[in-house]
Scaffold this motif. Structure first.
Motif, PDB file in Angstrom:
ATOM      1  N   GLU A 238      63.655   5.107  76.564  1.00  0.00           N
ATOM      2  CA  GLU A 238      62.268   4.919  76.979  1.00  0.00           C
ATOM      3  C   GLU A 238      62.161   3.654  77.815  1.00  0.00           C
ATOM      4  O   GLU A 238      63.040   2.791  77.762  1.00  0.00           O
ATOM      5  N   THR A 239      61.097   3.564  78.591  1.00  0.00           N
ATOM      6  CA  THR A 239      60.930   2.424  79.494  1.00  0.00           C
ATOM      7  C   THR A 239      60.776   1.118  78.734  1.00  0.00           C
ATOM      8  O   THR A 239      61.366   0.094  79.094  1.00  0.00           O
ATOM      9  N   ASP A 240      59.975   1.147  77.685  1.00  0.00           N
ATOM     10  CA  ASP A 240      59.753  -0.038  76.862  1.00  0.00           C
ATOM     11  C   ASP A 240      60.965  -0.244  75.943  1.00  0.00           C
ATOM     12  O   ASP A 240      61.252   0.590  75.089  1.00  0.00           O
ATOM     13  N   LYS A 241      61.680  -1.342  76.111  1.00  0.00           N
ATOM     14  CA  LYS A 241      62.891  -1.604  75.352  1.00  0.00           C
ATOM     15  C   LYS A 241      62.642  -2.520  74.135  1.00  0.00           C
ATOM     16  O   LYS A 241      63.590  -3.035  73.540  1.00  0.00           O
ATOM     17  N   THR A 242      61.378  -2.693  73.746  1.00  0.00           N
ATOM     18  CA  THR A 242      61.062  -3.604  72.645  1.00  0.00           C
ATOM     19  C   THR A 242      61.735  -3.183  71.349  1.00  0.00           C
ATOM     20  O   THR A 242      62.265  -4.015  70.614  1.00  0.00           O
ATOM     21  N   TRP A 243      61.756  -1.876  71.049  1.00  0.00           N
ATOM     22  CA  TRP A 243      62.359  -1.371  69.812  1.00  0.00           C
ATOM     23  C   TRP A 243      63.852  -1.668  69.785  1.00  0.00           C
ATOM     24  O   TRP A 243      64.383  -2.195  68.810  1.00  0.00           O
ATOM     25  N   ARG A 244      64.537  -1.345  70.871  1.00  0.00           N
ATOM     26  CA  ARG A 244      65.970  -1.623  70.947  1.00  0.00           C
ATOM     27  C   ARG A 244      66.246  -3.115  70.823  1.00  0.00           C
ATOM     28  O   ARG A 244      67.154  -3.535  70.082  1.00  0.00           O
ATOM     29  N   ASP A 245      65.469  -3.934  71.524  1.00  0.00           N
ATOM     30  CA  ASP A 245      65.693  -5.377  71.503  1.00  0.00           C
ATOM     31  C   ASP A 245      65.444  -5.957  70.117  1.00  0.00           C
ATOM     32  O   ASP A 245      66.167  -6.861  69.669  1.00  0.00           O
ATOM     33  N   TYR A 246      64.428  -5.431  69.424  1.00  0.00           N
ATOM     34  CA  TYR A 246      64.146  -5.914  68.070  1.00  0.00           C
ATOM     35  C   TYR A 246      65.308  -5.583  67.133  1.00  0.00           C
ATOM     36  O   TYR A 246      65.757  -6.429  66.356  1.00  0.00           O
ATOM     37  N   VAL A 247      65.792  -4.342  67.207  1.00  0.00           N
ATOM     38  CA  VAL A 247      66.890  -3.926  66.334  1.00  0.00           C
ATOM     39  C   VAL A 247      68.148  -4.750  66.633  1.00  0.00           C
ATOM     40  O   VAL A 247      68.870  -5.146  65.713  1.00  0.00           O
ATOM     41  N   ASN A 248      68.409  -5.033  67.896  1.00  0.00           N
ATOM     42  CA  ASN A 248      69.564  -5.863  68.246  1.00  0.00           C
ATOM     43  C   ASN A 248      69.472  -7.245  67.598  1.00  0.00           C
ATOM     44  O   ASN A 248      70.449  -7.762  67.050  1.00  0.00           O
ATOM     45  N   THR A 249      68.286  -7.842  67.690  1.00  0.00           N
ATOM     46  CA  THR A 249      68.063  -9.150  67.060  1.00  0.00           C
ATOM     47  C   THR A 249      68.257  -9.053  65.556  1.00  0.00           C
ATOM     48  O   THR A 249      68.889  -9.916  64.932  1.00  0.00           O
ATOM     49  N   TRP A 250      67.738  -7.977  64.966  1.00  0.00           N
ATOM     50  CA  TRP A 250      67.821  -7.771  63.514  1.00  0.00           C
ATOM     51  C   TRP A 250      69.277  -7.613  63.073  1.00  0.00           C
ATOM     52  O   TRP A 250      69.706  -8.202  62.078  1.00  0.00           O
ATOM     53  N   ILE A 251      70.052  -6.817  63.814  1.00  0.00           N
ATOM     54  CA  ILE A 251      71.463  -6.603  63.465  1.00  0.00           C
ATOM     55  C   ILE A 251      72.246  -7.911  63.536  1.00  0.00           C
ATOM     56  O   ILE A 251      72.988  -8.270  62.611  1.00  0.00           O
ATOM     57  N   ASP A 252      72.104  -8.643  64.633  1.00  0.00           N
ATOM     58  CA  ASP A 252      72.842  -9.899  64.787  1.00  0.00           C
ATOM     59  C   ASP A 252      72.482 -10.895  63.686  1.00  0.00           C
ATOM     60  O   ASP A 252      73.357 -11.580  63.135  1.00  0.00           O
ATOM     61  N   PHE A 253      71.212 -10.975  63.365  1.00  0.00           N
ATOM     62  CA  PHE A 253      70.752 -11.896  62.324  1.00  0.00           C
ATOM     63  C   PHE A 253      71.359 -11.527  60.971  1.00  0.00           C
ATOM     64  O   PHE A 253      71.873 -12.391  60.239  1.00  0.00           O
ATOM     65  N   ASN A 254      71.346 -10.236  60.629  1.00  0.00           N
ATOM     66  CA  ASN A 254      71.835  -9.802  59.321  1.00  0.00           C
ATOM     67  C   ASN A 254      73.358  -9.751  59.236  1.00  0.00           C
ATOM     68  O   ASN A 254      73.922  -9.829  58.148  1.00  0.00           O
ATOM     69  N   LYS A 255      74.030  -9.619  60.372  1.00  0.00           N
ATOM     70  CA  LYS A 255      75.494  -9.776  60.373  1.00  0.00           C
ATOM     71  C   LYS A 255      75.828 -11.223  60.069  1.00  0.00           C
ATOM     72  O   LYS A 255      76.761 -11.509  59.295  1.00  0.00           O
ATOM     73  N   GLY A 256      75.085 -12.127  60.656  1.00  0.00           N
ATOM     74  CA  GLY A 256      75.315 -13.550  60.415  1.00  0.00           C
ATOM     75  C   GLY A 256      75.103 -13.945  58.968  1.00  0.00           C
ATOM     76  O   GLY A 256      75.798 -14.822  58.439  1.00  0.00           O
ATOM     77  N   LEU A 257      74.167 -13.293  58.297  1.00  0.00           N
ATOM     78  CA  LEU A 257      73.893 -13.577  56.885  1.00  0.00           C
ATOM     79  C   LEU A 257      74.894 -12.916  55.939  1.00  0.00           C
ATOM     80  O   LEU A 257      74.896 -13.194  54.742  1.00  0.00           O
ATOM     81  N   GLY A 258      75.704 -11.990  56.473  1.00  0.00           N
ATOM     82  CA  GLY A 258      76.653 -11.272  55.632  1.00  0.00           C
ATOM     83  C   GLY A 258      76.065 -10.056  54.955  1.00  0.00           C
ATOM     84  O   GLY A 258      76.748  -9.371  54.180  1.00  0.00           O
ATOM     85  N   PHE A 259      74.787  -9.752  55.232  1.00  0.00           N
ATOM     86  CA  PHE A 259      74.134  -8.623  54.570  1.00  0.00           C
ATOM     87  C   PHE A 259      74.789  -7.298  54.936  1.00  0.00           C
ATOM     88  O   PHE A 259      75.033  -6.441  54.086  1.00  0.00           O
ATOM     89  N   ILE A 260      75.094  -7.104  56.223  1.00  0.00           N
ATOM     90  CA  ILE A 260      75.644  -5.821  56.669  1.00  0.00           C
ATOM     91  C   ILE A 260      77.040  -5.597  56.096  1.00  0.00           C
ATOM     92  O   ILE A 260      77.353  -4.502  55.615  1.00  0.00           O
ATOM     93  N   ARG A 261      77.869  -6.611  56.115  1.00  0.00           N
ATOM     94  CA  ARG A 261      79.212  -6.476  55.531  1.00  0.00           C
ATOM     95  C   ARG A 261      79.121  -6.143  54.037  1.00  0.00           C
ATOM     96  O   ARG A 261      79.844  -5.275  53.537  1.00  0.00           O
ATOM     97  N   ASN A 262      78.225  -6.810  53.333  1.00  0.00           N
ATOM     98  CA  ASN A 262      78.068  -6.560  51.902  1.00  0.00           C
ATOM     99  C   ASN A 262      77.592  -5.136  51.632  1.00  0.00           C
ATOM    100  O   ASN A 262      78.065  -4.474  50.692  1.00  0.00           O
ATOM    101  N   ALA A 263      76.675  -4.641  52.476  1.00  0.00           N
ATOM    102  CA  ALA A 263      76.185  -3.263  52.311  1.00  0.00           C
ATOM    103  C   ALA A 263      77.315  -2.260  52.506  1.00  0.00           C
ATOM    104  O   ALA A 263      77.415  -1.262  51.786  1.00  0.00           O
ATOM    105  N   ILE A 264      78.178  -2.519  53.474  1.00  0.00           N
ATOM    106  CA  ILE A 264      79.313  -1.619  53.734  1.00  0.00           C
ATOM    107  C   ILE A 264      80.284  -1.613  52.560  1.00  0.00           C
ATOM    108  O   ILE A 264      80.651  -0.561  52.044  1.00  0.00           O
ATOM    109  N   ILE A 265      80.711  -2.793  52.124  1.00  0.00           N
ATOM    110  CA  ILE A 265      81.693  -2.898  51.040  1.00  0.00           C
ATOM    111  C   ILE A 265      81.140  -2.286  49.759  1.00  0.00           C
ATOM    112  O   ILE A 265      81.842  -1.535  49.057  1.00  0.00           O
TER     113      ILE A 265
END
Length: 284
Positions: A238-265
């Motif tokens: 879609e033309t408006d990339k706000t959703w994609r940009d928000y999710v990108n910020t969210w992923i990077d932030f939660n990778k930094g906190l270790g949340f995503i790795r912990n969820a996977i393991i």
């Protein structure tokens, strides 16, 4: 006394009222179905976030057939994302093959677990990587190649699910092998189990899960040099990339906190795979 003119006036007012009510209702419907509304705006307005999930996709997605409840690390990640969006998570069952179509047809807002292949990138957008996943090989017990070069031989029979990233990697790396392109990854595993092929190409996460369920299948090999893909989220273009940009910020932030790795393991442990089972050289 009420005259005919009075009756006509009353009827007219009623008609006007009905027309006004109808107009308001039509306006509300039009507003709710505004084709120009961005995904981000709709989620914020409706307080609902829609994802697709694959019933047999452990440890990514797991559905309890008795309760109907969903588990899996991408379910946990999606729930956390929805919470931060102040939205309720709605899960629609899909397949790996249909997920892109579900995004395009606006059935879902996001799908976690897509490899960003050039073909898919023609029609949908992708997030930053959620984690890395190396390509591995499930081999029959008496077959243990160490390199991709060893696999690149007409004597080697290997199965993949057609059109997948597994298909693309073997087509590029071992074109001389006898490649059986089957409908699903389960079909490729069945071909290995019945001895029709020597090996199956499958990303590490899924390879370890399959082998834990069926140890007699053979063994897992991580050929060198190690080639890896990424697991990303997909979005409707879609033309408006706000959703994609928000999710990108969210992923990077939660990778930094270790949340995503912990969820996977944590969710890999639900299918019997521990962090110790992950081969050296593979990083999440």
């Amino acid at each position: 006394m009420v005259t005919r003119r009075d009756v006509a006036s009353i009827v007219g007012l009623g008609a006007v009222g009905a027309m006004a009510a109808g107009a308001l209702a039509s306006s509300a419907v039009a507003q709710a179905a505004d084709p120009n509304e961005s995904t981000f705006a709709r989620i914020r307005r409706t307080k609902k976030m829609r994802i697709g999930a694959v019933g047999g996709g452990a440890p990514y997605y797991m559905k309890d057939l008795a309760s109907g409840q969903w588990k899996g690390f991408y379910v946990d990640i999606a729930k956390a994302l929805a919470d931060d969006m102040e939205a309720e998570l709605e899960i629609t069952e899909t397949t790996w093959g249909n997920s892109v179509l579900d995004l395009q047809s606006n059935k879902i807002d996001i799908f976690f677990g897509l490899n960003p292949t050039p073909k898919r990138a023609l029609v949908v957008d992708f997030s930053v990587p959620v984690f890395n996943n190396a390509f591995g090989i499930l081999c029959k017990k008496d077959f243990k190649p160490k390199t991709w070069a060893e696999l690149n031989s007409p004597d080697v029979k290997i199965a993949v699910d057609q059109g997948s990233s597994h298909d693309q990697v073997v087509s590029r790396l071992i074109p001389k092998a006898q490649i059986s392109r089957l409908k699903t990854a389960d079909d490729a595993t069945a071909a290995l189990q019945t001895g029709r092929v020597d090996a199956q190409c499958l990303i590490t996460m899924l390879s370890l899960t399959v082998l834990k369920k069926n140890p007699s299948l053979g063994q897992f090999v991580l050929p060198t040099p190690i080639f890896a893909t990424t697991s990303n989220a997909g979005f409707r273009r879609e033309t408006d990339k706000t959703w994609r940009d928000y999710v990108n910020t969210w992923i990077d932030f939660n990778k930094g906190l270790g949340f995503i790795r912990n969820a996977i393991i944590t969710n890999m442990e639900l299918v019997g795979v521990t962090e110790a089972d992950i081969p050296p050289g593979v990083s999440l």
